[in-house]
Design a protein around this motif. Sequence first.
Motif, PDB file in Angstrom:
ATOM      1  N   LEU A   1       0.815  -1.209   0.000  1.00 15.79           N
ATOM      2  CA  LEU A   1       0.000   0.000   0.000  1.00 15.79           C
ATOM      3  C   LEU A   1       0.852   1.264   0.000  1.00 15.79           C
ATOM      4  O   LEU A   1       0.426   2.317  -0.504  1.00 15.79           O
ATOM      5  N   TRP A   2       2.062   1.179   0.516  1.00 17.86           N
ATOM      6  CA  TRP A   2       2.937   2.354   0.591  1.00 17.86           C
ATOM      7  C   TRP A   2       3.329   2.857  -0.801  1.00 17.86           C
ATOM      8  O   TRP A   2       3.821   3.987  -0.935  1.00 17.86           O
ATOM      9  N   ALA A   3       3.136   2.042  -1.834  1.00 22.43           N
ATOM     10  CA  ALA A   3       3.520   2.463  -3.184  1.00 22.43           C
ATOM     11  C   ALA A   3       2.721   3.670  -3.654  1.00 22.43           C
ATOM     12  O   ALA A   3       3.181   4.438  -4.513  1.00 22.43           O
TER      13      ALA A   3
ATOM     14  N   ALA B   1       2.307  -1.329  -9.098  1.00 16.33           N
ATOM     15  CA  ALA B   1       3.405  -1.497  -8.142  1.00 16.33           C
ATOM     16  C   ALA B   1       2.897  -1.795  -6.742  1.00 16.33           C
ATOM     17  O   ALA B   1       3.594  -2.428  -5.945  1.00 16.33           O
ATOM     18  N   ALA B   2       1.690  -1.361  -6.412  1.00 16.01           N
ATOM     19  CA  ALA B   2       1.110  -1.628  -5.102  1.00 16.01           C
ATOM     20  C   ALA B   2       0.630  -3.066  -4.960  1.00 16.01           C
ATOM     21  O   ALA B   2       0.193  -3.463  -3.879  1.00 16.01           O
ATOM     22  N   ARG B   3       0.726  -3.861  -6.035  1.00 16.59           N
ATOM     23  CA  ARG B   3       0.396  -5.287  -6.043  1.00 16.59           C
ATOM     24  C   ARG B   3      -1.037  -5.547  -5.567  1.00 16.59           C
ATOM     25  O   ARG B   3      -1.262  -6.116  -4.499  1.00 16.59           O
TER      26      ARG B   3
ATOM     27  N   PRO C   1      -7.258 -17.756   0.156  1.00 16.57           N
ATOM     28  CA  PRO C   1      -6.881 -17.821  -1.263  1.00 16.57           C
ATOM     29  C   PRO C   1      -6.694 -16.427  -1.841  1.00 16.57           C
ATOM     30  O   PRO C   1      -7.529 -15.542  -1.640  1.00 16.57           O
ATOM     31  N   THR C   2      -5.602 -16.224  -2.547  1.00 13.14           N
ATOM     32  CA  THR C   2      -5.245 -14.909  -3.087  1.00 13.14           C
ATOM     33  C   THR C   2      -4.937 -15.028  -4.571  1.00 13.14           C
ATOM     34  O   THR C   2      -4.185 -15.920  -4.981  1.00 13.14           O
ATOM     35  N   VAL C   3      -5.524 -14.128  -5.364  1.00 12.77           N
ATOM     36  CA  VAL C   3      -5.282 -14.077  -6.806  1.00 12.77           C
ATOM     37  C   VAL C   3      -4.670 -12.723  -7.129  1.00 12.77           C
ATOM     38  O   VAL C   3      -5.282 -11.677  -6.858  1.00 12.77           O
ATOM     39  N   SER C   4      -3.482 -12.713  -7.707  1.00  6.98           N
ATOM     40  CA  SER C   4      -2.800 -11.462  -8.027  1.00  6.98           C
ATOM     41  C   SER C   4      -3.472 -10.780  -9.208  1.00  6.98           C
ATOM     42  O   SER C   4      -3.865 -11.424 -10.188  1.00  6.98           O
ATOM     43  N   LEU C   5      -3.595  -9.434  -9.141  1.00 12.36           N
ATOM     44  CA  LEU C   5      -4.273  -8.648 -10.182  1.00 12.36           C
ATOM     45  C   LEU C   5      -3.387  -7.544 -10.773  1.00 12.36           C
ATOM     46  O   LEU C   5      -3.883  -6.718 -11.533  1.00 12.36           O
TER      47      LEU C   5
ATOM     48  N   PRO D   1      -3.743  -3.460 -14.348  1.00 10.24           N
ATOM     49  CA  PRO D   1      -3.342  -2.049 -14.508  1.00 10.24           C
ATOM     50  C   PRO D   1      -2.034  -1.895 -15.273  1.00 10.24           C
ATOM     51  O   PRO D   1      -1.851  -0.924 -16.016  1.00 10.24           O
ATOM     52  N   LEU D   2      -1.130  -2.855 -15.149  1.00  8.50           N
ATOM     53  CA  LEU D   2       0.132  -2.770 -15.882  1.00  8.50           C
ATOM     54  C   LEU D   2      -0.108  -2.906 -17.386  1.00  8.50           C
ATOM     55  O   LEU D   2       0.460  -2.159 -18.190  1.00  8.50           O
ATOM     56  N   GLY D   3      -0.979  -3.834 -17.786  1.00  8.45           N
ATOM     57  CA  GLY D   3      -1.291  -3.991 -19.198  1.00  8.45           C
ATOM     58  C   GLY D   3      -2.012  -2.794 -19.778  1.00  8.45           C
ATOM     59  O   GLY D   3      -1.724  -2.358 -20.904  1.00  8.45           O
ATOM     60  N   LEU D   4      -2.947  -2.210 -19.002  1.00 13.32           N
ATOM     61  CA  LEU D   4      -3.655  -1.028 -19.477  1.00 13.32           C
ATOM     62  C   LEU D   4      -2.709   0.155 -19.628  1.00 13.32           C
ATOM     63  O   LEU D   4      -2.821   0.936 -20.594  1.00 13.32           O
TER      64      LEU D   4
END
Length: 348
Positions: free
Chosen positions: A7-9, A74-76, A302-306, A310-313
Motif C-alpha cells: 500500500l505504501w507504493a 506497483a502496489a500489487r 486464497p489470493t489471486v494477483s491482479l 493495470p500494468l497492461g492497461l
Amino acid sequence: MIAFEWLWAFALLPLPLLARGLMPRARQTRSGALRVPFFRDLAEAGLATPGARRGKALRLLLLTLVWALLVTAAARPAYRGQPMPVPVAGRDLMMAVDLSGSMARDDLSLDGILLSDRLSVVKSVVDEFVARRTGDRVGLILFGSRAYVQAPLTFDRKVVRELLASASIGLAGPETAIGDAVALAVKTLRDRPEGQRVLILLTDGASNSGMLGPLDAAELARQAGVKIYTIGVGADRLPGGLGFGQRIVNPSADLDEATLAKIAALTGGRYFRARDGRGLAAIYDDIERMEPVTGDPLFLTPTVSLFQWPLGLALVLSLAFAVALARPRFAARPAAEAAPPAGEGARP
C-alpha cells in the motif's frame, strides 16, 4: 475483496509533481508570433481551431492516467477470498519398507484371498494408510542390502503412493539392512520439530547387511527424538511337504522379533506382529490412533494477483500516446515533399 500488498507504493503518486517543481526548467527559444485580432471570428467560421491547448491538456491527462496505473500495479493489488480451514498434522512420518528377497513369499492373505507375495499385501495396506494421513508430511524409505530415500518428507501423498506402488522386490538388494534404514530415517527427520518425528519400520527378516547395527541405529534415533514403530510381517504357520506326509513350516523363522521389539522400546514406540493382511491393516489403524492426523486447523486465505491488469492497461495507453505523437510527423512529410521549391513559378 481487493487489497493491496504494498500500500505504501501510492506515496509515489505525487512524484512527477515534485520532480517538476525541483528540477530546473528547460530553456525555451522565443520566436516571432503573429497576432490575429479576428482569430475568434475565424474559429467560429471553422477556418481555425484552438487545438494546441486542448491537445496539451489531453496529453497531460493521459500521462497522469498512465502514471496512476503504474503506481497501482506497483502496489500489487490482489483479490482475497474467504479464509478456508486447512487441517494440520502434528507429525513428520517416515515409512521404511523392506524390499529384500524374502518379501516374495506368498504366505499373506488379504480378505481371504491368497496373494502372490508379501509386498503386494504391504502395498495395499500402506497405500490406504497414507491416503488417510491428510495434512501429514509423509516420506518413504526403501531398503534391502542398502537403504534409499525414495520420497523425502512431503505433503504430496499421491507421489508417495505412486512411488510405493512402483517398488519391486530386490530393487535395493536381496538382503536386509535394518540399521541403515533406521539411520537414514534419523538423518531425514532430525531437522524436523521435536515431538513430531515418527518412523514406521516394516520388515520380514533379520538384519544381515549394512554398515550400522539395528540397536546402534535405534540409540541414534532415541537421541534424536525419533519414535519408531516396528512391524514384523509374515505368517508363522504354513502347510508344506510332498506326498502322504505333510509338515507345518514356519515361513517367518528368520524374523528377528526380539530386535524389533528392542528398537521400538528404546525409542518409545511399539512392536507389532502381522500374520495376514487383515492383521496388518489393524496395526496401521492402531498406529493412526496413537499418532493422530490433525491438530488445530490453520486458515488459508486464497489470493489471486491482479497487478497485470493495470500494468497492461498502462502499456496500451503508452503505445497509443506514442502513436499519437508520431502521427503528425508522418503526416507532414508528404505535404513537405509535394510543396514546390521556393522561387519556382508555374510555366505558361
